[in-house]
Design a protein around this motif. Structure first.
Motif, PDB file in Angstrom:
ATOM      1  N   LYS A 404      45.730  46.506  39.920  1.00  0.00           N
ATOM      2  CA  LYS A 404      44.389  45.927  39.907  1.00  0.00           C
ATOM      3  C   LYS A 404      44.147  45.120  41.176  1.00  0.00           C
ATOM      4  O   LYS A 404      43.067  45.209  41.780  1.00  0.00           O
ATOM      5  CB  LYS A 404      44.219  45.042  38.675  1.00  0.00           C
ATOM      6  N   GLU A 405      45.138  44.350  41.587  1.00  0.00           N
ATOM      7  CA  GLU A 405      44.996  43.531  42.791  1.00  0.00           C
ATOM      8  C   GLU A 405      44.839  44.402  44.032  1.00  0.00           C
ATOM      9  O   GLU A 405      44.027  44.105  44.925  1.00  0.00           O
ATOM     10  CB  GLU A 405      46.217  42.616  42.947  1.00  0.00           C
ATOM     11  N   GLU A 406      45.600  45.484  44.128  1.00  0.00           N
ATOM     12  CA  GLU A 406      45.501  46.387  45.275  1.00  0.00           C
ATOM     13  C   GLU A 406      44.135  47.081  45.312  1.00  0.00           C
ATOM     14  O   GLU A 406      43.556  47.264  46.394  1.00  0.00           O
ATOM     15  CB  GLU A 406      46.622  47.427  45.216  1.00  0.00           C
ATOM     16  N   GLU A 408      41.360  45.819  44.188  1.00  0.00           N
ATOM     17  CA  GLU A 408      40.399  44.804  44.607  1.00  0.00           C
ATOM     18  C   GLU A 408      40.452  44.585  46.116  1.00  0.00           C
ATOM     19  O   GLU A 408      39.408  44.443  46.767  1.00  0.00           O
ATOM     20  CB  GLU A 408      40.669  43.500  43.868  1.00  0.00           C
TER      21      GLU A 408
END
Length: 536
Positions: A404-406, A408
């Motif tokens: 999810k962070e990547e 974003e």
């Protein structure tokens, strides 16, 4: 009182719902690629043939729109065939990137089939999951016949469904072809048609204007307009009519024949031949002839919608369609025939033409686009890792294993960078689009989304801007000029009518199904129109 009752009785004989009149013998479903209501209306005084007949004997739905965002041929034909939005059906463009395969695929690609032309990857309906109008007809009436003919493979295949009696498309090499998905071999009469067509013989032909010069001065912009494509290879050639086909390279003539009015004339002749060979409309079971005309799209891409060439193409299409209608009148009769005329998408005017009208417009710089996209991928590669994000067309596909962070981080990089491309409106993630507030344009974007097949980030243009960088015009946006298409439903000897309420193209196949009294899939997005004909 007695006179009033007599009047009401007579009225009931002349005003009827088409769904209660028994099945037509034949439905002729015409999709003219890039046909626009604005030009049909503008050129209306000039029509004396097929367009004139269809309008004078038809119900004209003046506010018909594709209600999806990717207004290309594949999604358009899919919608017109299934009544399903392209996103929901997984037909998100003419082609797209497949993460698991690490390559792009064509909308009608079938590696298990062989094209009879012997060229390219096989083509068929095999990988389409939605059912079509043609399938509903075959399910209800197994003895009914379906013929689907188009200049483009995706046009013919998407309309013809799973089991047409005949599906033909132009092979870009001088003839019409099919694949082993449909038949063991190309019918002999089609091979003979191709031989007689002899596309290379058109090197002796010239595309000249049908009408006197004053007509073109009145209804079209000046010829040799900036932004038009120069088709001729002759030194010093200009993008004007007349066009001598002998000035094109043989390979260009063979590959692009279907993009010109002469190619559409061949399509109509092939449709007439198919009616005769398969005896369409000759028994008690309803048949469907799908006809996908392609020249309006080719001419529009090369010269733009307001060109002398496009005006002349519409005039020739008017003549060609009358040939088809006259043949059906002579061989079958018109009283039990229903015609539908529509388009798979619209088109934007040439940016140069819009600029001449003081409208903000332009073409995306290919060098600027390439530079920005390269910078985006370089940043993502450095921060997240190499080959974690793929750019295909004007969209970005993320690997499934991105966190999810990547996701974003990658999305933020893309959104920030594309703002430096002149003509780009914004980049939106799949989640951004799904969370847009409901309105006309946003709904179209939502209806192009597939949660698994589609890109993770879409790059959207400003209104009246094109990705097409050097000449001609195009389509593909969610704006009205790309979404607005004609819809005319015609039957012999009815009073013409105009319906101004908004309808969507997903409604059309369900409407035809109602006319034919067919059972159809419940997993559709359209709503059948209440078509009522009033006899003259």
């Amino acid at each position: 009182m007695r006179k009033k009752l007599i009047f009401l009785f007579v009225a009931s004989l002349t005003f009827f719902s088409c769904s209660k009149q028994g099945n037509p013998k034949l439905v002729v479903y015409i999709v003219s690629d890039q046909l626009t209501p604005s030009l049909l209306n503008k050129f209306d005084p000039l029509f004396t043939g097929g367009f004139r007949w269809l309008k004078d004997n038809g119900i004209n739905y003046t506010n018909t729109f594709h209600n999806h965002g990717k207004t290309n041929t594949g999604p358009g034909y899919f919608t017109l065939s299934t009544g399903v939005y392209p996103g929901k059906g997984g037909i998100i463009s003419n082609d797209w990137y497949v993460r698991d395969m690490k390559r792009s695929i064509n909308v009608v690609e079938d590696t298990s089939a062989t094209n009879f032309s012997g060229k390219g990857i096989g083509r068929s309906f095999k990988n389409i999951s939605s059912s079509t109008l043609a399938d509903w007809l075959k399910d209800t009436h197994p003895s009914s016949k379906v013929v689907s003919i188009s200049g483009k493979d995706r046009g013919s295949i998407l309309m013809g469904g799973r089991n047409p009696d005949l599906a033909l498309w132009y092979d870009k090499d001088g003839g019409f072809t099919s694949s082993t998905y449909y038949l063991p071999a190309l019918p002999v009469w089609v091979s003979d048609f191709n031989k007689n067509l002899n596309v290379l013989s058109y090197t002796d032909s010239t595309w000249s204007r049908l009408k006197e010069p004053g007509i073109y001065s009145k209804y079209a912009r000046p010829d040799d307009f900036k932004g038009e494509k120069i088709v001729s290879k002759k030194k010093g050639a200009k993008p004007i009519l007349p066009l001598n086909f002998g000035e094109m390279s043989p390979s260009s003539l063979l590959s692009g024949f279907y993009e010109y009015p002469q190619g559409d004339r061949a399509l109509v002749n092939l449709a007439i031949k198919s009616i005769s060979q398969l005896k369409l409309g000759k028994d008690n079971y309803p048949d469907i002839l799908f006809l996908g005309l392609s020249a309006t799209d080719g001419v529009g891409h090369h010269f733009g919608p307001n060109s002398v060439e496009q005006l002349d193409n519409y005039l020739r299409s008017d003549k060609n369609l009358m040939l088809l209608i006259d043949y059906i009148r002579d061989e079958i009769g018109l009283d039990d025939i229903v015609f539908i005329l529509t388009g798979d998408h619209g088109v934007m005017a040439l940016p140069e033409y819009l600029q001449s009208k003081k409208i903000s417009s332009g073409r995306i710089s290919s060098s600027q686009r390439k530079k920005v996209y390269s910078e985006i991928l370089n940043q993502i590669n450095q921060i997240i890792g190499i080959d974690k994000v793929v750019q295909y067309g004007n969209a970005f596909y993320f690997n499934k294993d991105l966190s999810k962070e990547e996701r974003e981080v990658a999305t933020k990089i893309i959104k920030k960078a594309v703002r430096y491309i002149e003509g780009v409106s914004e980049a939106l993630s799949l989640e951004d689009i799904l969370n847009l507030s409901p309105n006309k344009l946003n709904n179209r974007l939502k209806n192009m989304i597939h949660p698994h097949k589609g890109p993770d980030v879409y790059v959207l243009l400003k209104e009246n801007w094109l990705w097409k960088r050097s000449y001609g015009s195009s389509h593909g946006s969610h704006y009205d000029y790309d979404s607005h298409v004609p819809l005319i439903i015609s039957k012999n000897n009815i009073i013409k009518d105009y319906i101004n309420s908004t309808v969507h193209t997903v409604d059309i196949p369900l409407t035809i199904a109602n006319i034919l009294d067919l059972n159809y899939s419940k997993n559709v997005d359209g709503i059948p129109l209440n078509v009522q004909f009033q006899s003259k």
